[in-house]
Design a protein around this motif. Structure first.
Motif, PDB file in Angstrom:
ATOM      1  N   ASP A   9       5.805  30.848 -35.318  1.00 25.45           N
ATOM      2  CA  ASP A   9       4.880  30.289 -34.326  1.00 25.45           C
ATOM      3  C   ASP A   9       4.536  28.841 -34.671  1.00 25.45           C
ATOM      4  OD1 ASP A   9       4.970  32.773 -33.156  1.00 25.45           O
ATOM      5  OD2 ASP A   9       2.842  33.206 -33.388  1.00 25.45           O
ATOM      6  N   ALA A  10       4.361  28.544 -35.958  1.00 26.85           N
ATOM      7  CA  ALA A  10       4.028  27.174 -36.380  1.00 26.85           C
ATOM      8  C   ALA A  10       5.174  26.218 -36.068  1.00 26.85           C
ATOM      9  CB  ALA A  10       3.705  27.145 -37.869  1.00 26.85           C
ATOM     10  N   ARG A  13       5.176  25.647 -32.202  1.00 24.97           N
ATOM     11  CA  ARG A  13       4.090  24.765 -31.752  1.00 24.97           C
ATOM     12  C   ARG A  13       4.325  23.320 -32.172  1.00 24.97           C
ATOM     13  NH1 ARG A  13       1.131  28.445 -29.450  1.00 24.97           N
ATOM     14  NH2 ARG A  13       0.658  30.406 -30.441  1.00 24.97           N
ATOM     15  N   LYS A  14       4.936  23.108 -33.317  1.00 26.45           N
ATOM     16  CA  LYS A  14       5.241  21.751 -33.780  1.00 26.45           C
ATOM     17  C   LYS A  14       6.310  21.090 -32.899  1.00 26.45           C
ATOM     18  CE  LYS A  14       6.683  19.137 -37.822  1.00 26.45           C
ATOM     19  NZ  LYS A  14       7.134  19.196 -39.209  1.00 26.45           N
ATOM     20  N   LEU A  16       7.044  21.923 -29.650  1.00 24.69           N
ATOM     21  CA  LEU A  16       6.715  21.935 -28.214  1.00 24.69           C
ATOM     22  C   LEU A  16       6.422  20.568 -27.605  1.00 24.69           C
ATOM     23  CD1 LEU A  16       4.614  25.114 -27.430  1.00 24.69           C
ATOM     24  CD2 LEU A  16       6.707  24.355 -26.319  1.00 24.69           C
ATOM     25  N   ARG A  23       5.464  25.607 -22.465  1.00 22.26           N
ATOM     26  CA  ARG A  23       4.439  26.186 -23.316  1.00 22.26           C
ATOM     27  C   ARG A  23       5.021  27.422 -23.991  1.00 22.26           C
ATOM     28  NH1 ARG A  23       3.943  29.795 -19.668  1.00 22.26           N
ATOM     29  NH2 ARG A  23       2.618  30.257 -18.006  1.00 22.26           N
ATOM     30  N   PHE A  24       4.373  27.846 -25.047  1.00 25.88           N
ATOM     31  CA  PHE A  24       4.775  29.061 -25.757  1.00 25.88           C
ATOM     32  C   PHE A  24       3.781  30.145 -25.394  1.00 25.88           C
ATOM     33  CE2 PHE A  24       4.558  31.544 -29.859  1.00 25.88           C
ATOM     34  CZ  PHE A  24       5.741  32.244 -29.641  1.00 25.88           C
ATOM     35  N   SER A  25       4.274  31.219 -24.775  1.00 24.32           N
ATOM     36  CA  SER A  25       3.404  32.297 -24.310  1.00 24.32           C
ATOM     37  C   SER A  25       4.189  33.602 -24.281  1.00 24.32           C
ATOM     38  CB  SER A  25       2.888  31.953 -22.912  1.00 24.32           C
ATOM     39  OG  SER A  25       2.173  33.012 -22.350  1.00 24.32           O
TER      40      SER A  25
END
Length: 101
Positions: A9-10, A13-14, A16, A23-25
């Protein structure tokens, strides 16, 4: 081709901010594209289909009149991989004439 590796996830997000409107969802990279007409939305879906075939990586596609929703995730790894980011960048390059929603 080497098997892709699932990104944390990190890491997702870095990475994106380099994408336009994604977006991440719910375990996937997601983006909505709004077009001025149904015809333009369908033309975009056809382009995305060609890009997906060329990369042998296929997004989930939902079309609702002028809005196209894409979700990218790598089924083989059960999450998002570099392949998803690569395809998202290519799709961004083909999405002229749309508004990211």
């Amino acid at each position: 081709m080497a098997r892709p590796k699932r990104l944390s996830d990190a890491q997702i997000r870095k990475a994106l901010p380099a994408l336009q409107g994604w977006r991440f969802s719910r375990g996937a990279l997601r983006c909505e594209f709004k077009f001025e007409s149904f015809s333009k939305a369908v033309q975009f879906v056809v382009k995305v289909g060609g890009l997906a075939e060329a990369s042998d990586h296929h997004p989930d596609i939902d079309i609702r009149y002028c809005v196209v929703r894409l979700a990218l995730h790598t089924h083989d790894v059960g999450g998002v991989s570099d392949r998803d980011f690569s395809l998202a960048r290519v799709i961004d390059g083909q999405s002229a004439g749309r508004n990211s929603v």
